[in-house]
Structure formats: structure tokens, C-alpha cells
Design a protein around this motif. Structure first.
Motif, PDB file in Angstrom:
ATOM      1  N   GLY A 142       0.786  -1.225   0.000  1.00  0.00           N
ATOM      2  CA  GLY A 142       0.000   0.000   0.000  1.00  0.00           C
ATOM      3  C   GLY A 142       0.815   1.271   0.000  1.00  0.00           C
ATOM      4  O   GLY A 142       1.716   1.470  -0.826  1.00  0.00           O
ATOM      5  N   SER A 143       0.504   2.137   0.958  1.00  0.00           N
ATOM      6  CA  SER A 143       1.143   3.448   1.035  1.00  0.00           C
ATOM      7  C   SER A 143       2.635   3.332   1.334  1.00  0.00           C
ATOM      8  O   SER A 143       3.424   4.181   0.910  1.00  0.00           O
ATOM      9  N   ASP A 144       3.042   2.279   2.063  1.00  0.00           N
ATOM     10  CA  ASP A 144       4.471   2.106   2.363  1.00  0.00           C
ATOM     11  C   ASP A 144       5.261   1.830   1.081  1.00  0.00           C
ATOM     12  O   ASP A 144       6.385   2.315   0.914  1.00  0.00           O
ATOM     13  N   LYS A 145       4.670   1.056   0.171  1.00  0.00           N
ATOM     14  CA  LYS A 145       5.346   0.770  -1.094  1.00  0.00           C
ATOM     15  C   LYS A 145       5.447   2.034  -1.943  1.00  0.00           C
ATOM     16  O   LYS A 145       6.487   2.299  -2.566  1.00  0.00           O
ATOM     17  N   GLU A 146       4.378   2.828  -1.961  1.00  0.00           N
ATOM     18  CA  GLU A 146       4.393   4.075  -2.719  1.00  0.00           C
ATOM     19  C   GLU A 146       5.409   5.051  -2.129  1.00  0.00           C
ATOM     20  O   GLU A 146       6.128   5.748  -2.857  1.00  0.00           O
ATOM     21  N   GLU A 147       5.483   5.083  -0.796  1.00  0.00           N
ATOM     22  CA  GLU A 147       6.443   5.960  -0.135  1.00  0.00           C
ATOM     23  C   GLU A 147       7.874   5.525  -0.449  1.00  0.00           C
ATOM     24  O   GLU A 147       8.769   6.357  -0.618  1.00  0.00           O
ATOM     25  N   PHE A 148       8.092   4.223  -0.534  1.00  0.00           N
ATOM     26  CA  PHE A 148       9.406   3.700  -0.899  1.00  0.00           C
ATOM     27  C   PHE A 148       9.822   4.195  -2.285  1.00  0.00           C
ATOM     28  O   PHE A 148      10.951   4.655  -2.491  1.00  0.00           O
ATOM     29  N   LYS A 149       8.902   4.121  -3.242  1.00  0.00           N
ATOM     30  CA  LYS A 149       9.204   4.584  -4.595  1.00  0.00           C
ATOM     31  C   LYS A 149       9.498   6.082  -4.595  1.00  0.00           C
ATOM     32  O   LYS A 149      10.392   6.544  -5.317  1.00  0.00           O
ATOM     33  N   ASN A 150       8.754   6.816  -3.777  1.00  0.00           N
ATOM     34  CA  ASN A 150       9.010   8.258  -3.665  1.00  0.00           C
ATOM     35  C   ASN A 150      10.407   8.517  -3.104  1.00  0.00           C
ATOM     36  O   ASN A 150      11.094   9.469  -3.499  1.00  0.00           O
ATOM     37  N   TYR A 151      10.809   7.667  -2.171  1.00  0.00           N
ATOM     38  CA  TYR A 151      12.125   7.791  -1.541  1.00  0.00           C
ATOM     39  C   TYR A 151      13.227   7.649  -2.582  1.00  0.00           C
ATOM     40  O   TYR A 151      14.166   8.452  -2.641  1.00  0.00           O
ATOM     41  N   ILE A 152      13.106   6.615  -3.436  1.00  0.00           N
ATOM     42  CA  ILE A 152      14.087   6.395  -4.487  1.00  0.00           C
ATOM     43  C   ILE A 152      14.009   7.517  -5.535  1.00  0.00           C
ATOM     44  O   ILE A 152      15.040   7.997  -6.033  1.00  0.00           O
ATOM     45  N   PHE A 153      12.797   7.939  -5.836  1.00  0.00           N
ATOM     46  CA  PHE A 153      12.599   9.010  -6.815  1.00  0.00           C
ATOM     47  C   PHE A 153      13.314  10.292  -6.408  1.00  0.00           C
ATOM     48  O   PHE A 153      13.786  11.063  -7.260  1.00  0.00           O
ATOM     49  N   ARG A 154      13.451  10.521  -5.108  1.00  0.00           N
ATOM     50  CA  ARG A 154      14.085  11.747  -4.627  1.00  0.00           C
ATOM     51  C   ARG A 154      15.572  11.824  -4.992  1.00  0.00           C
ATOM     52  O   ARG A 154      16.189  12.882  -4.857  1.00  0.00           O
ATOM     53  N   LEU A 155      16.143  10.714  -5.472  1.00  0.00           N
ATOM     54  CA  LEU A 155      17.525  10.770  -5.945  1.00  0.00           C
ATOM     55  C   LEU A 155      17.674  11.752  -7.101  1.00  0.00           C
ATOM     56  O   LEU A 155      18.767  12.271  -7.347  1.00  0.00           O
ATOM     57  N   ASN A 156      16.580  11.996  -7.807  1.00  0.00           N
ATOM     58  CA  ASN A 156      16.622  12.968  -8.898  1.00  0.00           C
ATOM     59  C   ASN A 156      17.063  14.349  -8.425  1.00  0.00           C
ATOM     60  O   ASN A 156      17.588  15.145  -9.210  1.00  0.00           O
ATOM     61  N   PHE A 157      16.833  14.630  -7.155  1.00  0.00           N
ATOM     62  CA  PHE A 157      17.143  15.953  -6.626  1.00  0.00           C
ATOM     63  C   PHE A 157      18.482  15.989  -5.882  1.00  0.00           C
ATOM     64  O   PHE A 157      18.863  17.021  -5.347  1.00  0.00           O
ATOM     65  N   ASP A 158      19.169  14.845  -5.867  1.00  0.00           N
ATOM     66  CA  ASP A 158      20.491  14.799  -5.262  1.00  0.00           C
ATOM     67  C   ASP A 158      21.473  15.547  -6.167  1.00  0.00           C
ATOM     68  O   ASP A 158      21.478  15.366  -7.396  1.00  0.00           O
ATOM     69  N   GLU A 159      22.314  16.374  -5.574  1.00  0.00           N
ATOM     70  CA  GLU A 159      23.213  17.216  -6.353  1.00  0.00           C
ATOM     71  C   GLU A 159      24.139  16.408  -7.254  1.00  0.00           C
ATOM     72  O   GLU A 159      24.379  16.777  -8.405  1.00  0.00           O
ATOM     73  N   ALA A 164      25.585  14.771 -12.779  1.00  0.00           N
ATOM     74  CA  ALA A 164      25.892  13.695 -13.728  1.00  0.00           C
ATOM     75  C   ALA A 164      24.787  13.503 -14.763  1.00  0.00           C
ATOM     76  O   ALA A 164      24.908  12.640 -15.638  1.00  0.00           O
ATOM     77  N   ASN A 165      23.716  14.304 -14.656  1.00  0.00           N
ATOM     78  CA  ASN A 165      22.588  14.233 -15.592  1.00  0.00           C
ATOM     79  C   ASN A 165      21.949  12.844 -15.591  1.00  0.00           C
ATOM     80  O   ASN A 165      21.665  12.265 -16.650  1.00  0.00           O
ATOM     81  N   ILE A 166      21.744  12.306 -14.379  1.00  0.00           N
ATOM     82  CA  ILE A 166      21.144  10.983 -14.203  1.00  0.00           C
ATOM     83  C   ILE A 166      19.737  11.145 -13.645  1.00  0.00           C
ATOM     84  O   ILE A 166      19.514  11.906 -12.705  1.00  0.00           O
ATOM     85  N   HIS A 167      18.792  10.397 -14.216  1.00  0.00           N
ATOM     86  CA  HIS A 167      17.383  10.581 -13.884  1.00  0.00           C
ATOM     87  C   HIS A 167      16.690   9.240 -13.632  1.00  0.00           C
ATOM     88  O   HIS A 167      17.036   8.223 -14.235  1.00  0.00           O
ATOM     89  N   ILE A 168      15.704   9.273 -12.742  1.00  0.00           N
ATOM     90  CA  ILE A 168      14.876   8.095 -12.464  1.00  0.00           C
ATOM     91  C   ILE A 168      13.414   8.520 -12.560  1.00  0.00           C
ATOM     92  O   ILE A 168      12.964   9.374 -11.785  1.00  0.00           O
ATOM     93  N   HIS A 169      12.667   7.943 -13.498  1.00  0.00           N
ATOM     94  CA  HIS A 169      11.239   8.189 -13.581  1.00  0.00           C
ATOM     95  C   HIS A 169      10.521   7.259 -12.605  1.00  0.00           C
ATOM     96  O   HIS A 169      10.894   6.081 -12.472  1.00  0.00           O
ATOM     97  N   LYS A 170       9.502   7.777 -11.943  1.00  0.00           N
ATOM     98  CA  LYS A 170       8.828   6.974 -10.928  1.00  0.00           C
ATOM     99  C   LYS A 170       8.218   5.696 -11.504  1.00  0.00           C
ATOM    100  O   LYS A 170       8.214   4.643 -10.859  1.00  0.00           O
ATOM    101  N   ASP A 171       7.717   5.778 -12.756  1.00  0.00           N
ATOM    102  CA  ASP A 171       7.108   4.589 -13.351  1.00  0.00           C
ATOM    103  C   ASP A 171       8.148   3.572 -13.823  1.00  0.00           C
ATOM    104  O   ASP A 171       7.797   2.503 -14.339  1.00  0.00           O
ATOM    105  N   GLU A 172       9.438   3.909 -13.659  1.00  0.00           N
ATOM    106  CA  GLU A 172      10.493   2.956 -13.982  1.00  0.00           C
ATOM    107  C   GLU A 172      11.198   2.455 -12.727  1.00  0.00           C
ATOM    108  O   GLU A 172      12.326   1.982 -12.768  1.00  0.00           O
ATOM    109  N   ILE A 173      10.500   2.590 -11.590  1.00  0.00           N
ATOM    110  CA  ILE A 173      10.877   1.921 -10.341  1.00  0.00           C
ATOM    111  C   ILE A 173       9.819   0.846 -10.159  1.00  0.00           C
ATOM    112  O   ILE A 173       8.703   1.110  -9.719  1.00  0.00           O
TER     113      ILE A 173
END
Length: 285
Positions: A142-159, A164-173
Motif C-alpha cells: 500500500g502506502s508504504d510501497k508508494e512511499e518507498f518509490k518516492n524515496y528512491i525518486f528523490r535521488l533525482n534531486f540529489d546534487e 551527472a545528468n542521471i534521472h529516475i522516472h517513478k514509473d520505472e521503479i
């Protein structure tokens, strides 16, 4: 450019080492070749069921040994990269909140994806690189799984990822079925062997006979074969510590690496080490 990363996990709580994660990375330029050759090789071996560490026995041993050789040929040819992550139980985290303890899985996975492959050092061009992340059996709902994906998605905002111009789309997690992904099956074999050895499962004896079972002996033999192939890359390889590097970029360029994670805030409890802690003898046959 895409990096396809398949991730698997093993013992969450082991006797001496815990929180095992493993990943295989294939670049888009090698993707079709690697998957095609892997499927063809397994077919030639006559394997028509899922490859798993727990299936190691007299019937599968020789074929699994050949799979190990095939995997390390892919590594030596630069077609894939493998990373293994685990935590030494001696280093006990301190000061964690109840919420941080509850979120152990996403927090550690975040560290694994962010650092283990050295993705920050992988892109020497100005072109964008996209990550397609495939995880076997996410133990969240449920929400824990969605929150996990959001957690990984936040790597997009890591400096470092942005530079390095590296991106992760949420639908590709995505969560995937290992029986349909040969890379996950290869990963299960390598990760299972590492976990087996680090947690001294090679010493387990049957309580009735006081002897090690046939499968335990075969698993140790297969682990030794895997270890010998790793030592062809790193002659002084130590399974229980982080693989050394001369430069941070080695985190990307090395074909195979281990990461023995130590929490930033931790204390060392020697009583949890192999030299001080006795493991119960229970059979895994």
C-alpha cells in the motif's frame, strides 16, 4: 542512454551479517546482447525452471557452476556490473527513531542505489542517463510501497545525480517477478552464496547426525567456485569488507564490488562477531 538495474535481497536478519542487497547493471547498448546470450546459454544447459541458490543440489551443481562462469565472463567483458551490499551486525546503529527503524528497508535501499554502483561517476557526456530499476518482491504494501518509490525518486534531486545528468522516472521503479528475469536469477545465485558464507551456513550440521548435509557441502563448493572467480579480478579479495578503490570513480568502473555498510552513528559490539558468538546447528537441507 539507459542503465537497467535488477535488485534482489537475501537475509534481512542474519547471524553475523544482515540486510543483504544485490544488484546487476546492464547499459542499454549491451541490453539486447546480454539478455539474448543469457537466455540462449541457460537453454543450452537444459534449464527450464527458475535458477535459485536454494535449489543447489547434486542435480543442478554442475549447471550452476557453468552459469557462474558465464556470469563472470560477462563481468570480465564489461557487459554487466554486480554490486553486493550488507551490514556487519557488530556495528550497531544508535540514536535511531522508531520511524527510522520502521523505514530501514527504503533507507538502506536508497543508500544502495545512490552509492553502490558509483552512478555519479558514470556519465562523462552531457547526454541524459535514465535508470530503469527492477526490484524482486518489495516487502512493503500500500502506502508504504508508494512511499518507498518516492524515496528512491528523490535521488533525482540529489546534487551528484543532477551534475551527472542521471534521472529516475517513478514509473520505472518497478516490482518484477524473478522467474521472468534471468538477471535476477543470476543475482540470486551470487548473493545467496555470499550470504551463505558470511553467516557461516557452511558449518550448519544436522542435529540428528551431527554431520553436514550433502546440499550444505555442495553449496560451500559452489561458493568457493564463485570466490575463486572474484579473486581472478581481485587477488586479495576479502568477502566481508568493502572492496577497496584508488579513486571514487572505481565505484563505477570496477566490474564487481562489495559494500560492508557501517551506519554513520554506531557502536561496535564485539560479542556479535564470529569469534565470540556461537551459531545454533540447524539443518537447511
Amino acid at each position: 542512454m539507459y542503465y537497467y538495474i535488477w535488485c534482489d535481497e537475501s537475509d534481512k536478519h542474519g547471524e553475523y551479517y544482515s540486510n543483504f542487497y544485490g544488484g546487476v547493471l546492464v547499459k542499454s547498448e549491451d541490453y539486447d546482447f546480454v539478455l539474448r546470450e543469457s537466455a540462449a546459454f541457460v537453454e543450452r544447459l537444459g534449464i527450464n525452471e527458475e535458477i535459485k541458490w536454494q535449489k543447489v543440489n547434486e542435480h543442478w551443481f554442475d549447471k550452476y557452476s557453468k552459469i557462474v562462469d558465464f556470469v563472470f565472463k560477462l563481468l570480465s567483458d564489461g557487459k554487466i556490473k554486480i554490486r553486493i551490499f550488507f551490514r556487519n551486525n557488530q556495528y550497531v546503529p544508535v540514536g535511531l527513531t522508531r520511524e527510522q527503524i520502521r523505514k530501514e528497508y527504503p533507507m538502506l535501499y536508497y543508500q544502495f542505489i545512490k552509492h553502490a554502483f558509483g552512478l555519479q561517476y558514470s556519465n562523462q557526456t552531457q547526454e541524459p542517463v535514465y535508470i530503469h530499476l527492477m526490484l524482486d518482491d518489495i516487502p512493503l504494501k500500500g502506502s508504504d510501497k508508494e512511499e518507498f518509490k518516492n524515496y528512491i525518486f528523490r535521488l533525482n534531486f540529489d546534487e551528484s545525480f543532477r551534475k551527472a545528468n542521471i534521472h529516475i522516472h517513478k514509473d520505472e521503479i518497478s516490482e518484477v517477478d524473478s522467474s521472468k528475469h534471468i538477471m535476477l536469477q543470476f543475482m540470486d545465485l551470487i548473493l545467496g552464496a555470499v550470504c551463505f558464507r558470511l553467516n557461516n551456513k557452511h558449518k550448519i550440521k544436522d542435529q540428528a547426525t551431527g554431520r553436514r548435509g550433502k546440499r550444505t557441502i555442495l553449496k560451500e563448493k559452489l561458493y568457493k567456485h564463485i570466490n575463486s572467480r572474484i579473486r581472478e579480478i581481485y587477488p586479495n579479495f576479502n568477502i566481508g569488507i568493502s572492496t577497496g578503490c584508488n579513486d571514487f570513480s572505481d565505484r563505477w568502473t570496477h566490474p564487481y564490488r562489495h559494500w560492508a555498510f557501517i551506519p554513520t552513528s554506531s557502536i561496535r559490539d564485539i560479542s556479535l562477531s564470529k569469534g565470540h558468538k556461537n551459531s545454533p546447528c540447524t539443518s537447511t537441507e
